[in-house]
Write a protein that holds these residues in place. Structure first.
Motif, PDB file in Angstrom:
ATOM      1  N   VAL A 118      57.320  22.146  -0.164  1.00 40.08           N
ATOM      2  CA  VAL A 118      57.991  21.351   1.003  1.00 40.08           C
ATOM      3  C   VAL A 118      59.525  21.095   0.758  1.00 40.08           C
ATOM      4  N   VAL A 164      61.693  24.715   4.801  1.00 42.69           N
ATOM      5  CA  VAL A 164      60.144  24.609   4.896  1.00 42.69           C
ATOM      6  C   VAL A 164      59.945  23.293   5.075  1.00 42.69           C
ATOM      7  N   LEU A 223      53.996  22.809   4.987  1.00 41.47           N
ATOM      8  CA  LEU A 223      53.142  23.745   4.248  1.00 41.47           C
ATOM      9  C   LEU A 223      51.771  23.449   4.592  1.00 41.47           C
ATOM     10  N   VAL A 240      49.130  31.178   3.245  1.00 40.06           N
ATOM     11  CA  VAL A 240      49.908  29.832   3.365  1.00 40.06           C
ATOM     12  C   VAL A 240      50.416  30.109   5.006  1.00 40.06           C
ATOM     13  N   LEU A 292      53.639  28.056   6.999  1.00 41.09           N
ATOM     14  CA  LEU A 292      55.101  27.692   6.645  1.00 41.09           C
ATOM     15  C   LEU A 292      55.458  27.265   8.089  1.00 41.09           C
TER      16      LEU A 292
END
Length: 567
Positions: free
Chosen positions: A197, A210, A213, A229, A231
Protein backbone atom coordinates in the motif's frame (compact mmCIF):
# COMPACT_ATOMS: atom_id res chain seq x y z
CA UNK A 1 -0.24 -18.56 -1.32
CA UNK A 2 -0.43 -21.01 -4.23
CA UNK A 3 -2.39 -20.07 -7.36
CA UNK A 4 -3.82 -22.82 -9.57
CA UNK A 5 -5.91 -22.50 -12.74
CA UNK A 6 -8.52 -24.98 -13.90
CA UNK A 7 -8.71 -26.44 -17.41
CA UNK A 8 -10.91 -28.86 -19.28
CA UNK A 9 -13.86 -29.24 -21.63
CA UNK A 10 -17.10 -27.35 -21.12
CA UNK A 11 -19.50 -28.90 -18.60
CA UNK A 12 -16.94 -31.34 -17.23
CA UNK A 13 -17.47 -29.98 -13.72
CA UNK A 14 -14.59 -27.57 -13.09
CA UNK A 15 -16.72 -25.03 -11.20
CA UNK A 16 -18.54 -27.75 -9.26
CA UNK A 17 -15.26 -29.28 -8.17
CA UNK A 18 -14.02 -25.90 -6.91
CA UNK A 19 -17.28 -25.42 -5.02
CA UNK A 20 -16.80 -28.77 -3.30
CA UNK A 21 -13.18 -27.94 -2.45
CA UNK A 22 -13.68 -24.34 -1.28
CA UNK A 23 -17.35 -23.87 -0.50
CA UNK A 24 -17.40 -20.99 -3.02
CA UNK A 25 -19.04 -20.81 -6.44
CA UNK A 26 -16.42 -19.23 -8.74
CA UNK A 27 -18.97 -18.00 -11.30
CA UNK A 28 -19.50 -14.24 -10.85
CA UNK A 29 -21.69 -13.10 -13.73
CA UNK A 30 -25.50 -13.23 -13.68
CA UNK A 31 -25.49 -14.82 -17.14
CA UNK A 32 -23.10 -17.53 -15.91
CA UNK A 33 -25.40 -18.35 -13.02
CA UNK A 34 -28.49 -18.32 -15.25
CA UNK A 35 -26.93 -20.54 -17.93
CA UNK A 36 -24.83 -22.71 -15.62
CA UNK A 37 -21.90 -22.00 -17.92
CA UNK A 38 -18.58 -20.36 -17.12
CA UNK A 39 -18.01 -17.51 -19.56
CA UNK A 40 -15.30 -15.42 -17.94
CA UNK A 41 -12.74 -16.00 -15.24
CA UNK A 42 -14.00 -17.06 -11.82
CA UNK A 43 -12.18 -17.13 -8.51
CA UNK A 44 -12.34 -19.22 -5.34
CA UNK A 45 -9.96 -20.02 -2.51
CA UNK A 46 -9.49 -22.19 0.52
CA UNK A 47 -6.94 -23.31 3.09
CA UNK A 48 -5.46 -26.81 3.09
CA UNK A 49 -2.93 -28.02 5.62
CA UNK A 50 -2.25 -24.46 6.72
CA UNK A 51 -1.61 -23.32 3.13
CA UNK A 52 -3.71 -20.87 1.16
CA UNK A 53 -4.79 -22.07 -2.29
CA UNK A 54 -6.38 -19.69 -4.79
CA UNK A 55 -8.08 -21.05 -7.89
CA UNK A 56 -8.78 -19.32 -11.19
CA UNK A 57 -11.70 -21.04 -12.87
CA UNK A 58 -11.59 -20.73 -16.66
CA UNK A 59 -14.32 -21.30 -19.25
CA UNK A 60 -14.27 -24.56 -21.16
CA UNK A 61 -16.32 -23.57 -24.23
CA UNK A 62 -14.38 -23.04 -27.47
CA UNK A 63 -15.85 -19.55 -27.87
CA UNK A 64 -14.16 -18.44 -24.65
CA UNK A 65 -10.65 -19.86 -25.12
CA UNK A 66 -9.22 -16.31 -25.12
CA UNK A 67 -10.68 -15.85 -21.62
CA UNK A 68 -9.21 -19.17 -20.57
CA UNK A 69 -5.75 -18.13 -21.75
CA UNK A 70 -5.98 -14.85 -19.83
CA UNK A 71 -6.46 -16.94 -16.68
CA UNK A 72 -3.59 -19.39 -17.14
CA UNK A 73 -1.02 -16.99 -18.60
CA UNK A 74 0.60 -16.06 -15.29
CA UNK A 75 -0.17 -19.22 -13.30
CA UNK A 76 2.42 -21.98 -12.56
CA UNK A 77 0.03 -24.93 -12.05
CA UNK A 78 -3.22 -26.41 -13.37
CA UNK A 79 -6.13 -28.46 -12.08
CA UNK A 80 -7.26 -30.33 -15.21
CA UNK A 81 -10.76 -31.82 -15.12
CA UNK A 82 -11.95 -34.67 -17.40
CA UNK A 83 -15.48 -36.08 -17.05
CA UNK A 84 -15.80 -39.85 -16.79
CA UNK A 85 -19.07 -39.62 -18.73
CA UNK A 86 -17.51 -38.11 -21.88
CA UNK A 87 -13.77 -38.70 -21.57
CA UNK A 88 -11.34 -36.70 -23.67
CA UNK A 89 -13.07 -33.96 -25.68
CA UNK A 90 -12.08 -31.22 -28.18
CA UNK A 91 -11.61 -28.48 -25.57
CA UNK A 92 -9.69 -30.91 -23.40
CA UNK A 93 -7.28 -31.17 -26.32
CA UNK A 94 -7.08 -27.43 -26.95
CA UNK A 95 -6.59 -26.63 -23.27
CA UNK A 96 -3.81 -29.21 -23.01
CA UNK A 97 -2.20 -27.85 -26.19
CA UNK A 98 -2.26 -24.38 -24.64
CA UNK A 99 -0.73 -25.56 -21.37
CA UNK A 100 1.95 -27.48 -23.24
CA UNK A 101 2.71 -24.47 -25.43
CA UNK A 102 3.10 -22.35 -22.29
CA UNK A 103 5.43 -24.95 -20.80
CA UNK A 104 3.31 -25.54 -17.68
CA UNK A 105 4.91 -28.47 -15.82
CA UNK A 106 2.91 -28.77 -12.59
CA UNK A 107 -0.64 -29.95 -12.17
CA UNK A 108 -3.23 -32.49 -11.14
CA UNK A 109 -5.80 -34.31 -13.28
CA UNK A 110 -9.18 -34.93 -11.65
CA UNK A 111 -11.69 -37.35 -13.19
CA UNK A 112 -15.13 -35.89 -12.46
CA UNK A 113 -18.60 -37.49 -12.59
CA UNK A 114 -17.17 -40.85 -11.57
CA UNK A 115 -20.51 -41.64 -9.91
CA UNK A 116 -22.12 -41.66 -13.36
CA UNK A 117 -19.58 -43.70 -15.33
CA UNK A 118 -16.47 -45.83 -14.93
CA UNK A 119 -13.50 -43.41 -14.48
CA UNK A 120 -11.01 -45.93 -15.91
CA UNK A 121 -11.27 -45.09 -19.62
CA UNK A 122 -11.09 -41.32 -19.00
CA UNK A 123 -8.06 -41.87 -16.73
CA UNK A 124 -6.22 -43.83 -19.42
CA UNK A 125 -7.11 -41.27 -22.09
CA UNK A 126 -5.79 -38.45 -19.95
CA UNK A 127 -2.54 -40.25 -19.14
CA UNK A 128 -2.01 -41.06 -22.80
CA UNK A 129 -2.64 -37.47 -23.92
CA UNK A 130 -0.47 -35.94 -21.20
CA UNK A 131 2.46 -38.29 -21.79
CA UNK A 132 3.87 -36.32 -24.72
CA UNK A 133 3.51 -32.87 -23.14
CA UNK A 134 5.19 -30.67 -20.54
CA UNK A 135 2.71 -32.09 -18.01
CA UNK A 136 3.76 -35.72 -18.53
CA UNK A 137 3.50 -37.80 -15.38
CA UNK A 138 1.27 -35.52 -13.32
CA UNK A 139 -0.94 -37.44 -10.88
CA UNK A 140 -4.54 -38.39 -11.55
CA UNK A 141 -7.25 -38.43 -8.87
CA UNK A 142 -10.94 -39.30 -8.95
CA UNK A 143 -13.12 -36.36 -8.01
CA UNK A 144 -15.40 -38.45 -5.83
CA UNK A 145 -12.49 -38.95 -3.42
CA UNK A 146 -12.14 -35.38 -2.18
CA UNK A 147 -9.60 -36.34 0.47
CA UNK A 148 -7.34 -37.77 -2.23
CA UNK A 149 -7.80 -34.60 -4.30
CA UNK A 150 -6.89 -32.43 -1.32
CA UNK A 151 -3.87 -34.60 -0.55
CA UNK A 152 -2.66 -34.35 -4.16
CA UNK A 153 -3.17 -30.59 -4.15
CA UNK A 154 -0.99 -30.27 -1.05
CA UNK A 155 1.66 -32.43 -2.69
CA UNK A 156 1.42 -30.22 -5.77
CA UNK A 157 2.21 -27.12 -3.73
CA UNK A 158 5.43 -28.80 -2.55
CA UNK A 159 6.58 -29.11 -6.16
CA UNK A 160 5.92 -25.53 -7.25
CA UNK A 161 8.95 -23.27 -7.78
CA UNK A 162 9.58 -20.49 -5.27
CA UNK A 163 8.91 -17.02 -6.72
CA UNK A 164 11.22 -14.06 -6.10
CA UNK A 165 9.65 -11.49 -3.73
CA UNK A 166 12.33 -8.92 -4.65
CA UNK A 167 11.78 -9.09 -8.41
CA UNK A 168 10.39 -6.21 -10.48
CA UNK A 169 6.60 -6.13 -10.37
CA UNK A 170 4.62 -6.76 -13.53
CA UNK A 171 0.99 -7.52 -12.76
CA UNK A 172 -1.02 -8.61 -15.80
CA UNK A 173 -4.53 -7.23 -15.30
CA UNK A 174 -7.31 -9.77 -15.83
CA UNK A 175 -10.21 -7.68 -14.44
CA UNK A 176 -10.88 -4.00 -13.85
CA UNK A 177 -13.92 -2.36 -12.31
CA UNK A 178 -15.04 0.57 -10.19
CA UNK A 179 -15.95 0.42 -6.52
CA UNK A 180 -18.18 3.23 -5.29
CA UNK A 181 -16.23 5.46 -2.93
CA UNK A 182 -12.92 3.81 -3.81
CA UNK A 183 -12.45 4.21 -7.54
CA UNK A 184 -10.60 1.95 -9.96
CA UNK A 185 -9.78 -1.61 -8.91
CA UNK A 186 -7.78 -4.13 -10.94
CA UNK A 187 -7.06 -7.79 -10.23
CA UNK A 188 -4.39 -10.18 -11.40
CA UNK A 189 -1.98 -12.91 -10.41
CA UNK A 190 1.20 -11.53 -8.87
CA UNK A 191 3.84 -13.91 -10.21
CA UNK A 192 6.91 -12.14 -8.77
CA UNK A 193 7.81 -9.11 -6.70
CA UNK A 194 5.98 -7.51 -3.77
CA UNK A 195 3.26 -4.84 -3.81
CA UNK A 196 2.64 -2.57 -0.81
CA UNK A 197 0.00 0.00 0.00
CA UNK A 198 1.39 3.39 -0.99
CA UNK A 199 3.59 2.00 -3.77
CA UNK A 200 3.91 3.98 -6.97
CA UNK A 201 3.52 1.76 -10.01
CA UNK A 202 3.38 2.55 -13.71
CA UNK A 203 0.64 2.05 -16.26
CA UNK A 204 0.86 3.23 -19.87
CA UNK A 205 3.72 5.58 -19.05
CA UNK A 206 1.88 7.22 -16.13
CA UNK A 207 2.40 6.79 -12.40
CA UNK A 208 -0.42 5.26 -10.38
CA UNK A 209 -0.56 4.83 -6.60
CA UNK A 210 -1.73 1.74 -4.72
CA UNK A 211 -4.23 3.25 -2.29
CA UNK A 212 -5.61 -0.13 -1.19
CA UNK A 213 -4.63 -3.80 -1.49
CA UNK A 214 -6.61 -7.00 -1.04
CA UNK A 215 -5.82 -10.67 -1.40
CA UNK A 216 -8.44 -13.42 -1.02
CA UNK A 217 -11.00 -10.89 0.13
CA UNK A 218 -8.89 -9.44 2.95
CA UNK A 219 -7.21 -6.04 3.24
CA UNK A 220 -3.43 -6.31 3.23
CA UNK A 221 -0.57 -3.84 3.70
CA UNK A 222 1.74 -5.91 1.46
CA UNK A 223 1.47 -9.01 -0.72
CA UNK A 224 4.28 -11.12 -2.18
CA UNK A 225 4.28 -13.82 -4.85
CA UNK A 226 2.57 -15.96 -5.95
CA UNK A 227 -0.80 -14.43 -5.08
CA UNK A 228 -4.14 -13.27 -6.32
CA UNK A 229 -4.36 -9.51 -5.67
CA UNK A 230 -6.83 -6.69 -6.08
CA UNK A 231 -5.36 -3.19 -6.28
CA UNK A 232 -7.31 0.00 -5.63
CA UNK A 233 -5.46 2.50 -7.82
CA UNK A 234 -5.27 6.26 -7.73
CA UNK A 235 -4.28 8.01 -10.96
CA UNK A 236 -6.10 5.94 -13.59
CA UNK A 237 -9.73 5.76 -14.68
CA UNK A 238 -11.51 2.44 -15.12
CA UNK A 239 -12.02 3.12 -18.83
CA UNK A 240 -8.25 3.48 -19.32
CA UNK A 241 -7.16 0.10 -17.93
CA UNK A 242 -8.37 -3.41 -18.60
CA UNK A 243 -7.50 -7.00 -19.34
CA UNK A 244 -4.14 -7.35 -21.07
CA UNK A 245 -2.72 -4.17 -19.53
CA UNK A 246 -0.08 -4.17 -16.80
CA UNK A 247 0.83 -2.25 -13.69
CA UNK A 248 4.52 -2.51 -12.97
CA UNK A 249 7.60 -1.21 -11.23
CA UNK A 250 8.35 2.21 -12.78
CA UNK A 251 11.32 2.75 -15.07
CA UNK A 252 12.53 -0.85 -15.30
CA UNK A 253 10.36 -2.32 -18.05
CA UNK A 254 10.74 -1.72 -21.77
CA UNK A 255 7.70 -1.88 -24.04
CA UNK A 256 8.51 -3.60 -27.30
CA UNK A 257 6.54 -4.16 -30.48
CA UNK A 258 9.00 -6.54 -32.15
CA UNK A 259 10.49 -9.69 -30.64
CA UNK A 260 12.40 -12.78 -31.71
CA UNK A 261 11.07 -15.99 -30.19
CA UNK A 262 11.84 -19.69 -30.02
CA UNK A 263 8.94 -21.85 -31.17
CA UNK A 264 7.66 -24.83 -29.18
CA UNK A 265 5.50 -27.54 -30.74
CA UNK A 266 5.03 -25.37 -33.81
CA UNK A 267 2.65 -26.26 -36.60
CA UNK A 268 2.59 -24.48 -39.96
CA UNK A 269 2.37 -20.82 -39.02
CA UNK A 270 0.15 -18.32 -40.76
CA UNK A 271 1.37 -14.81 -41.43
CA UNK A 272 -1.13 -13.37 -38.94
CA UNK A 273 -1.87 -14.97 -35.58
CA UNK A 274 -2.77 -13.94 -32.03
CA UNK A 275 -0.07 -13.77 -29.37
CA UNK A 276 -1.25 -14.64 -25.86
CA UNK A 277 1.13 -13.67 -23.05
CA UNK A 278 0.15 -12.95 -19.47
CA UNK A 279 -3.46 -11.79 -19.74
CA UNK A 280 -2.85 -10.03 -23.06
CA UNK A 281 -4.03 -11.13 -26.50
CA UNK A 282 -2.36 -9.15 -29.30
CA UNK A 283 -2.49 -9.67 -33.08
CA UNK A 284 0.96 -10.29 -34.54
CA UNK A 285 2.61 -10.58 -37.93
CA UNK A 286 4.81 -13.64 -38.06
CA UNK A 287 8.06 -14.01 -39.98
CA UNK A 288 9.40 -17.50 -39.47
CA UNK A 289 13.20 -17.76 -39.12
CA UNK A 290 13.97 -21.41 -39.62
CA UNK A 291 11.89 -24.21 -38.13
CA UNK A 292 12.28 -23.28 -34.48
CA UNK A 293 12.21 -19.47 -34.36
CA UNK A 294 10.26 -16.49 -35.61
CA UNK A 295 10.12 -12.72 -35.54
CA UNK A 296 6.84 -11.31 -34.25
CA UNK A 297 5.63 -7.79 -34.94
CA UNK A 298 3.02 -6.91 -32.33
CA UNK A 299 -0.01 -4.75 -33.03
CA UNK A 300 0.70 -2.92 -29.78
CA UNK A 301 3.81 -2.83 -27.57
CA UNK A 302 4.01 -5.05 -24.48
CA UNK A 303 6.43 -5.02 -21.52
CA UNK A 304 8.26 -8.24 -22.34
CA UNK A 305 11.58 -9.67 -21.22
CA UNK A 306 13.87 -12.45 -22.34
CA UNK A 307 12.55 -15.87 -21.19
CA UNK A 308 8.91 -14.75 -21.08
CA UNK A 309 6.62 -17.46 -22.45
CA UNK A 310 3.39 -17.24 -24.39
CA UNK A 311 1.63 -18.90 -27.28
CA UNK A 312 0.48 -18.23 -30.81
CA UNK A 313 -3.13 -19.09 -31.61
CA UNK A 314 -5.22 -19.08 -34.73
CA UNK A 315 -8.60 -17.89 -33.45
CA UNK A 316 -10.25 -18.58 -36.79
CA UNK A 317 -9.34 -22.27 -36.75
CA UNK A 318 -9.54 -22.65 -32.95
CA UNK A 319 -6.06 -24.13 -32.69
CA UNK A 320 -2.84 -23.47 -30.83
CA UNK A 321 -0.18 -22.81 -33.46
CA UNK A 322 2.92 -22.77 -31.24
CA UNK A 323 4.34 -22.01 -27.85
CA UNK A 324 6.87 -19.20 -27.77
CA UNK A 325 9.75 -18.21 -25.52
CA UNK A 326 11.10 -14.69 -25.89
CA UNK A 327 14.77 -14.69 -26.95
CA UNK A 328 15.27 -11.02 -27.83
CA UNK A 329 13.16 -7.92 -27.16
CA UNK A 330 15.42 -5.60 -29.18
CA UNK A 331 16.17 -7.66 -32.28
CA UNK A 332 18.46 -6.37 -35.04
CA UNK A 333 17.16 -5.23 -38.42
CA UNK A 334 17.25 -7.82 -41.19
CA UNK A 335 18.07 -5.51 -44.09
CA UNK A 336 21.30 -6.89 -45.52
CA UNK A 337 21.39 -9.93 -47.78
CA UNK A 338 21.66 -13.11 -45.74
CA UNK A 339 20.74 -11.41 -42.44
CA UNK A 340 17.60 -13.51 -41.94
CA UNK A 341 19.54 -16.72 -42.56
CA UNK A 342 22.27 -15.71 -40.09
CA UNK A 343 19.69 -14.69 -37.51
CA UNK A 344 17.86 -18.00 -37.90
CA UNK A 345 21.10 -19.86 -37.21
CA UNK A 346 21.69 -17.80 -34.06
CA UNK A 347 18.13 -18.27 -32.81
CA UNK A 348 18.34 -22.01 -33.45
CA UNK A 349 20.80 -22.25 -30.56
CA UNK A 350 18.06 -21.06 -28.18
CA UNK A 351 20.25 -18.22 -26.90
CA UNK A 352 20.88 -14.72 -28.20
CA UNK A 353 24.17 -13.03 -27.48
CA UNK A 354 23.57 -10.02 -25.22
CA UNK A 355 24.49 -6.56 -26.53
CA UNK A 356 28.20 -5.74 -26.49
CA UNK A 357 27.37 -2.40 -24.93
CA UNK A 358 24.19 -1.31 -23.17
CA UNK A 359 23.08 0.70 -20.19
CA UNK A 360 22.54 -1.43 -17.10
CA UNK A 361 18.94 -0.20 -16.93
CA UNK A 362 18.34 -1.41 -20.51
CA UNK A 363 19.74 -4.87 -19.74
CA UNK A 364 17.51 -5.09 -16.68
CA UNK A 365 14.49 -4.03 -18.73
CA UNK A 366 15.34 -6.67 -21.34
CA UNK A 367 15.61 -9.38 -18.70
CA UNK A 368 19.33 -9.98 -19.28
CA UNK A 369 22.01 -10.50 -16.59
CA UNK A 370 24.00 -7.46 -15.52
CA UNK A 371 27.40 -8.84 -16.51
CA UNK A 372 30.42 -7.30 -18.18
CA UNK A 373 32.80 -4.41 -17.59
CA UNK A 374 31.14 -1.48 -15.81
CA UNK A 375 31.73 1.90 -17.46
CA UNK A 376 29.62 4.48 -15.64
CA UNK A 377 26.01 3.44 -16.20
CA UNK A 378 27.02 1.16 -19.06
CA UNK A 379 28.02 -2.52 -19.16
CA UNK A 380 30.36 -3.57 -21.97
CA UNK A 381 31.89 -6.81 -23.16
CA UNK A 382 35.62 -6.59 -22.28
CA UNK A 383 36.82 -8.00 -25.61
CA UNK A 384 34.54 -5.68 -27.56
CA UNK A 385 35.73 -2.75 -25.43
CA UNK A 386 39.39 -3.55 -26.13
CA UNK A 387 38.59 -3.73 -29.85
CA UNK A 388 36.83 -0.37 -29.76
CA UNK A 389 39.85 1.19 -28.02
CA UNK A 390 42.21 -0.11 -30.69
CA UNK A 391 39.83 1.14 -33.38
CA UNK A 392 39.60 4.60 -31.76
CA UNK A 393 43.36 5.13 -31.50
CA UNK A 394 43.83 4.03 -35.10
CA UNK A 395 41.05 6.38 -36.22
CA UNK A 396 42.70 9.36 -34.49
CA UNK A 397 46.06 8.56 -36.15
CA UNK A 398 44.43 8.31 -39.57
CA UNK A 399 42.61 11.56 -38.98
CA UNK A 400 45.86 13.28 -38.04
CA UNK A 401 47.50 11.97 -41.21
CA UNK A 402 44.63 13.16 -43.38
CA UNK A 403 44.17 16.49 -41.55
CA UNK A 404 47.76 17.44 -40.79
CA UNK A 405 47.05 20.87 -39.32
CA UNK A 406 43.61 20.25 -37.83
CA UNK A 407 43.08 20.97 -34.13
CA UNK A 408 42.00 17.39 -33.60
CA UNK A 409 39.35 14.84 -34.50
CA UNK A 410 35.78 15.84 -33.54
CA UNK A 411 34.41 13.66 -30.74
CA UNK A 412 31.22 12.79 -32.66
CA UNK A 413 33.26 11.70 -35.68
CA UNK A 414 35.40 9.50 -33.45
CA UNK A 415 32.29 8.03 -31.77
CA UNK A 416 30.93 6.99 -35.16
CA UNK A 417 34.27 5.57 -36.33
CA UNK A 418 34.70 3.62 -33.09
CA UNK A 419 31.14 2.27 -33.18
CA UNK A 420 30.09 3.56 -29.74
CA UNK A 421 26.41 4.17 -28.95
CA UNK A 422 27.15 7.34 -26.95
CA UNK A 423 29.89 9.99 -26.83
CA UNK A 424 29.82 9.81 -23.02
CA UNK A 425 31.80 6.55 -23.32
CA UNK A 426 34.71 8.19 -25.14
CA UNK A 427 36.66 9.60 -22.15
CA UNK A 428 36.73 6.17 -20.50
CA UNK A 429 37.60 4.49 -23.79
CA UNK A 430 40.57 6.81 -24.34
CA UNK A 431 42.00 6.41 -20.83
CA UNK A 432 45.55 5.11 -21.04
CA UNK A 433 45.86 5.73 -24.78
CA UNK A 434 47.76 9.03 -24.39
CA UNK A 435 45.21 10.83 -26.53
CA UNK A 436 43.97 14.18 -25.26
CA UNK A 437 40.35 15.41 -25.23
CA UNK A 438 39.72 19.16 -25.19
CA UNK A 439 37.07 21.49 -26.62
CA UNK A 440 35.20 18.60 -28.23
CA UNK A 441 38.32 17.38 -30.08
CA UNK A 442 40.68 14.44 -29.71
CA UNK A 443 44.35 14.65 -30.62
CA UNK A 444 47.69 13.05 -29.88
CA UNK A 445 49.81 15.06 -27.42
CA UNK A 446 52.78 16.96 -28.76
CA UNK A 447 51.81 16.43 -32.36
CA UNK A 448 54.41 18.24 -34.48
CA UNK A 449 53.76 20.62 -37.32
CA UNK A 450 53.95 19.40 -40.92
CA UNK A 451 57.35 20.12 -42.50
CA UNK A 452 56.08 22.93 -44.74
CA UNK A 453 54.38 24.70 -41.84
CA UNK A 454 57.36 24.15 -39.56
CA UNK A 455 59.67 25.78 -42.08
CA UNK A 456 57.43 28.85 -42.44
CA UNK A 457 57.04 29.21 -38.66
CA UNK A 458 60.82 29.07 -38.24
CA UNK A 459 61.07 32.05 -40.58
CA UNK A 460 58.58 34.00 -38.46
CA UNK A 461 60.47 32.98 -35.31
CA UNK A 462 63.70 34.38 -36.82
CA UNK A 463 61.97 37.71 -37.55
CA UNK A 464 60.58 37.92 -34.04
CA UNK A 465 63.92 37.07 -32.49
CA UNK A 466 65.25 40.29 -34.00
CA UNK A 467 62.13 42.40 -33.37
CA UNK A 468 59.97 40.61 -30.75
CA UNK A 469 56.93 42.88 -31.06
CA UNK A 470 56.88 43.53 -34.78
CA UNK A 471 54.15 41.10 -35.83
CA UNK A 472 54.35 39.92 -39.46
CA UNK A 473 51.99 41.72 -41.80
CA UNK A 474 49.19 39.86 -43.61
CA UNK A 475 51.03 39.88 -46.94
CA UNK A 476 54.14 38.46 -45.29
CA UNK A 477 52.14 35.62 -43.75
CA UNK A 478 50.40 34.99 -47.07
CA UNK A 479 53.73 34.74 -48.84
CA UNK A 480 54.80 32.09 -46.31
CA UNK A 481 51.44 30.29 -46.85
CA UNK A 482 50.53 30.70 -43.18
CA UNK A 483 46.74 31.00 -43.16
CA UNK A 484 44.39 30.86 -40.13
CA UNK A 485 44.59 27.05 -39.84
CA UNK A 486 48.38 26.98 -40.03
CA UNK A 487 48.71 29.79 -37.49
CA UNK A 488 46.25 28.02 -35.15
CA UNK A 489 48.33 24.84 -35.38
CA UNK A 490 51.49 26.78 -34.53
CA UNK A 491 49.76 28.37 -31.52
CA UNK A 492 48.55 24.93 -30.30
CA UNK A 493 52.11 23.67 -30.66
CA UNK A 494 53.33 26.55 -28.45
CA UNK A 495 55.49 28.03 -31.17
CA UNK A 496 53.54 31.31 -31.56
CA UNK A 497 51.23 33.46 -29.44
CA UNK A 498 47.97 34.72 -30.89
CA UNK A 499 47.37 38.39 -30.08
CA UNK A 500 44.42 38.99 -32.43
CA UNK A 501 43.07 37.62 -35.71
CA UNK A 502 46.07 37.43 -38.05
CA UNK A 503 48.39 38.93 -35.42
CA UNK A 504 50.97 36.59 -33.88
CA UNK A 505 54.12 37.04 -31.79
CA UNK A 506 56.66 34.67 -30.28
CA UNK A 507 55.84 32.06 -27.66
CA UNK A 508 56.87 34.19 -24.63
CA UNK A 509 55.61 37.51 -25.92
CA UNK A 510 53.11 38.29 -23.15
CA UNK A 511 55.51 37.64 -20.29
CA UNK A 512 58.27 39.64 -22.04
CA UNK A 513 55.90 42.55 -22.64
CA UNK A 514 54.81 42.54 -18.98
CA UNK A 515 58.42 42.86 -17.86
CA UNK A 516 59.09 45.78 -20.20
CA UNK A 517 55.91 47.63 -19.23
CA UNK A 518 56.62 47.20 -15.51
CA UNK A 519 59.80 49.28 -15.97
CA UNK A 520 57.80 52.25 -17.33
CA UNK A 521 56.68 55.12 -15.09
CA UNK A 522 53.22 54.18 -13.85
CA UNK A 523 50.57 54.81 -15.10
CA UNK A 524 51.33 54.66 -18.82
CA UNK A 525 49.41 55.22 -22.05
CA UNK A 526 49.02 53.09 -25.16
CA UNK A 527 51.53 55.34 -26.89
CA UNK A 528 54.01 54.83 -24.02
CA UNK A 529 53.59 51.07 -24.38
CA UNK A 530 53.90 51.18 -28.17
CA UNK A 531 57.22 53.07 -27.95
CA UNK A 532 58.59 50.85 -25.17
CA UNK A 533 57.78 47.70 -27.15
CA UNK A 534 58.92 49.17 -30.47
CA UNK A 535 55.71 48.17 -32.20
CA UNK A 536 52.57 49.56 -33.77
CA UNK A 537 49.04 50.20 -32.47
CA UNK A 538 47.93 47.11 -34.48
CA UNK A 539 49.95 45.05 -32.00
CA UNK A 540 49.99 47.24 -28.87
CA UNK A 541 46.22 47.62 -28.40
CA UNK A 542 45.24 43.89 -28.53
CA UNK A 543 48.36 42.95 -26.57
CA UNK A 544 47.36 45.32 -23.73
CA UNK A 545 43.80 43.98 -23.82
CA UNK A 546 45.13 40.47 -23.32
CA UNK A 547 47.26 41.65 -20.39
CA UNK A 548 44.14 43.32 -18.93
CA UNK A 549 42.21 40.05 -19.28
CA UNK A 550 45.00 38.19 -17.46
CA UNK A 551 45.01 40.88 -14.74
CA UNK A 552 48.64 41.68 -15.42
CA UNK A 553 47.62 45.29 -16.15
CA UNK A 554 44.66 47.36 -15.02
CA UNK A 555 43.02 49.98 -17.21
CA UNK A 556 41.79 53.21 -15.63
CA UNK A 557 38.75 55.20 -16.81
CA UNK A 558 41.08 57.77 -18.44
CA UNK A 559 42.65 55.07 -20.62
CA UNK A 560 45.94 54.80 -18.78
CA UNK A 561 47.18 51.54 -17.31
CA UNK A 562 49.33 50.27 -14.46
CA UNK A 563 51.10 46.93 -14.16
CA UNK A 564 49.63 45.13 -11.13
CA UNK A 565 51.21 41.69 -11.61
CA UNK A 566 54.26 41.62 -13.83
CA UNK A 567 54.41 37.85 -13.50
Amino acid sequence: MFVIATAGHVDHGKSTLLHRLTGMWPDRLAEEKRRGLTIDLGFAWTELGGRQLAFIDVPGHERFVANMLAGVGAVPAVLFVVAATEGWMPQSEEHLAALDALGVRHGLVVISKADLADPGPATEQARERFAATSLAGIPVAVGADLERVRSELLALTDRLPVADPDADVRLWVDRSFTVRGAGTVVTGTLAAGTIRVGDELEHAGRRVTVRGLQSLGRDRSAVGPVARVALNLRGVERRDIGRGDTVRTPGVWMDTAEIDVALRSAEALHRRLMLHVGSAAVPVQVRQLGEAAARLRLARPLPLRVSDVGLLRDPGEHRIAAGVEVLDVRPPALRRRGAARDRAAELATGRVRPPDCARAAELRAMGLPLSGLRVGEWLVDPRWWAGRRKCATAAVRRWADDHEIAAGMPLETLRQRAGLPSAELLPALLEGTGLQVADGLVRAPGAGLPARVDKAVRTVEEWLAAEPFRAPEADELAELKLGPRELAAAVRAGRLTRIADGVVLGSGALDRAAGILAALPQPFTVSDARRALATTRRVAVPLLEQLDARRVTRRSPDGTRVVVSPG
